[in-house]
Design an enzyme around this catalytic site. Structure first.
Site, PDB file in Angstrom:
ATOM      1  N   GLU A   1       0.737  -1.236  -0.184  1.00  0.00           N
ATOM      2  CA  GLU A   1       0.062  -0.169   0.035  1.00  0.00           C
ATOM      3  C   GLU A   1       0.792   1.029   0.049  1.00  0.00           C
ATOM      4  O   GLU A   1       2.098   1.195   0.761  1.00  0.00           O
ATOM      5  CB  GLU A   1      -0.858   0.061   1.296  1.00  0.00           C
ATOM      6  CG  GLU A   1      -1.627   1.200   1.316  1.00  0.00           C
ATOM      7  CD  GLU A   1      -2.425   1.091   2.588  1.00  0.00           C
ATOM      8  OE1 GLU A   1      -3.893   1.801   2.507  1.00  0.00           O
ATOM      9  OE2 GLU A   1      -2.135   0.748   3.703  1.00  0.00           O
TER      10      GLU A   1
ATOM     11  N   LYS B   1      -9.625   1.429  -2.487  1.00  0.00           N
ATOM     12  CA  LYS B   1      -9.679   1.114  -1.145  1.00  0.00           C
ATOM     13  C   LYS B   1     -11.258   1.603  -0.489  1.00  0.00           C
ATOM     14  O   LYS B   1     -11.454   2.643  -0.590  1.00  0.00           O
ATOM     15  CB  LYS B   1      -8.669   1.678  -0.161  1.00  0.00           C
ATOM     16  CG  LYS B   1      -8.623   1.380   1.167  1.00  0.00           C
ATOM     17  CD  LYS B   1      -7.482   1.665   1.845  1.00  0.00           C
ATOM     18  CE  LYS B   1      -7.303   1.287   3.462  1.00  0.00           C
ATOM     19  NZ  LYS B   1      -6.051   1.874   4.232  1.00  0.00           N
TER      20      LYS B   1
ATOM     21  N   CYS C   1      -5.277  -3.031   2.992  1.00  0.00           N
ATOM     22  CA  CYS C   1      -4.791  -2.782   4.303  1.00  0.00           C
ATOM     23  C   CYS C   1      -5.965  -2.919   5.127  1.00  0.00           C
ATOM     24  O   CYS C   1      -6.502  -4.020   5.446  1.00  0.00           O
ATOM     25  CB  CYS C   1      -4.124  -1.561   4.530  1.00  0.00           C
ATOM     26  SG  CYS C   1      -3.363  -1.395   6.110  1.00  0.00           S
TER      27      CYS C   1
END
Length: 276
Positions: free
Chosen positions: A45, A117, A159
């Protein structure tokens, strides 16, 4: 190596505030990974820029079509003839906020898939650290998988997404062979939950999990946990890169997916959960 086995590479980074240096590191990794027989490279990330000073970092956040980092990695992938999963880059989106966006790049340098995300990391830690991802980033709205990779169907997450089972339920229902979960995990949360959740997600989806991570003390002062992982569908750790930056390699036996799904057919046995 059997016909079902694929060699992959993970780049564990200590990304800094200079996008050109970070892009060069990814380009070198693509060349090295291809040279050592990997069919795909995974990066963490925020591979292109990690800077909690948003005023300073904003000078480097541009639309994806203007991103020199993305352009350099696409060129490197094409030159080396390797697939590359960029864990994520900060790019300007359509709104006033940015997107935390992953890219899957083909060996010809084309973009095969993008994933924004979905879950924003807004938290106050006991250490005194405060993170407000939603202040700068807009959440994604789509579950993304990509077919045609040398690893089969690849599912994408980033994440903090790992803490939200519904996303992985959706990826499991789509029968992903591999799920990428690139990360920049904090040290306290990493120590407590990183290995636990990575192994759980692999078992739930009966899929390999590949999680390239940020590591160490960064130029902006933050510290990340590292321990880039490859976990097989049974929950066994195939690779743990510890807390040093660099390139790691793992062998993925795609035949293992069918073996595990036959032993524990949880994807086939799922039933709707009553809501009342």
């Amino acid at each position: 190596m059997s016909a079902d086995t694929r060699r992959i590479a993970l780049l564990q980074m200590t990304t800094g505030i200079d996008p050109a240096a970070n892009a060069a590191a990814m380009a070198r990794a693509a060349e090295q990974a291809a040279g050592e027989g990997a069919v795909m490279l995974f990066t963490p990330e925020m591979s292109g820029l990690l800077d909690r000073d948003r005023a300073r970092g904003s000078r480097h956040v541009v639309p994806e079509e203007e991103s020199p980092v993305l352009a350099e990695v696409r060129n490197a992938a094409a030159k080396a003839g390797i697939w590359v999963h960029i864990g994520s880059l900060a790019v300007k989106a359509d709104s006033a906020r940015w997107a935390n966006r992953a890219f899957v790049i083909t060996p010809t340098g084309e973009i095969a898939a993008r994933y924004d995300k979905i879950h924003m990391f807004d938290v106050d830690l006991a250490t005194g650290e405060t993170w407000r991802e939603s202040a700068a980033y807009q959440p994604g709205e789509a579950v993304v998988t990509v077919d045609g990779t040398p690893l089969g169907r690849l599912g994408l997450a980033i994440c903090y997404d790992i803490r939200f089972p519904a996303l992985f339920e959706a990826l499991g229902q789509r029968k992903c062979d591999v799920i990428a979960i690139p990360a920049a995990f904090t040290v306290p949360t990493g120590r407590a939950h990183w290995h636990l959740m990575q192994r759980a997600r692999a078992v739930e989806a009966s899929a390999f999990v590949v999680s390239a991570a940020q590591v160490g003390r960064h130029e902006d002062g933050r510290e990340t946990y590292g321990h880039s992982l490859v976990v097989d569908p049974w929950g066994d750790v195939v690779l743990d890169m510890g807390n040093e930056s660099g390139l790691g390699f793992a062998e993925i036996d795609l035949a293992r997916i069918a073996e595990v799904r036959a032993q524990v057919p949880s994807l086939a046995n799922r039933r709707p959960i009553p809501t009342s």
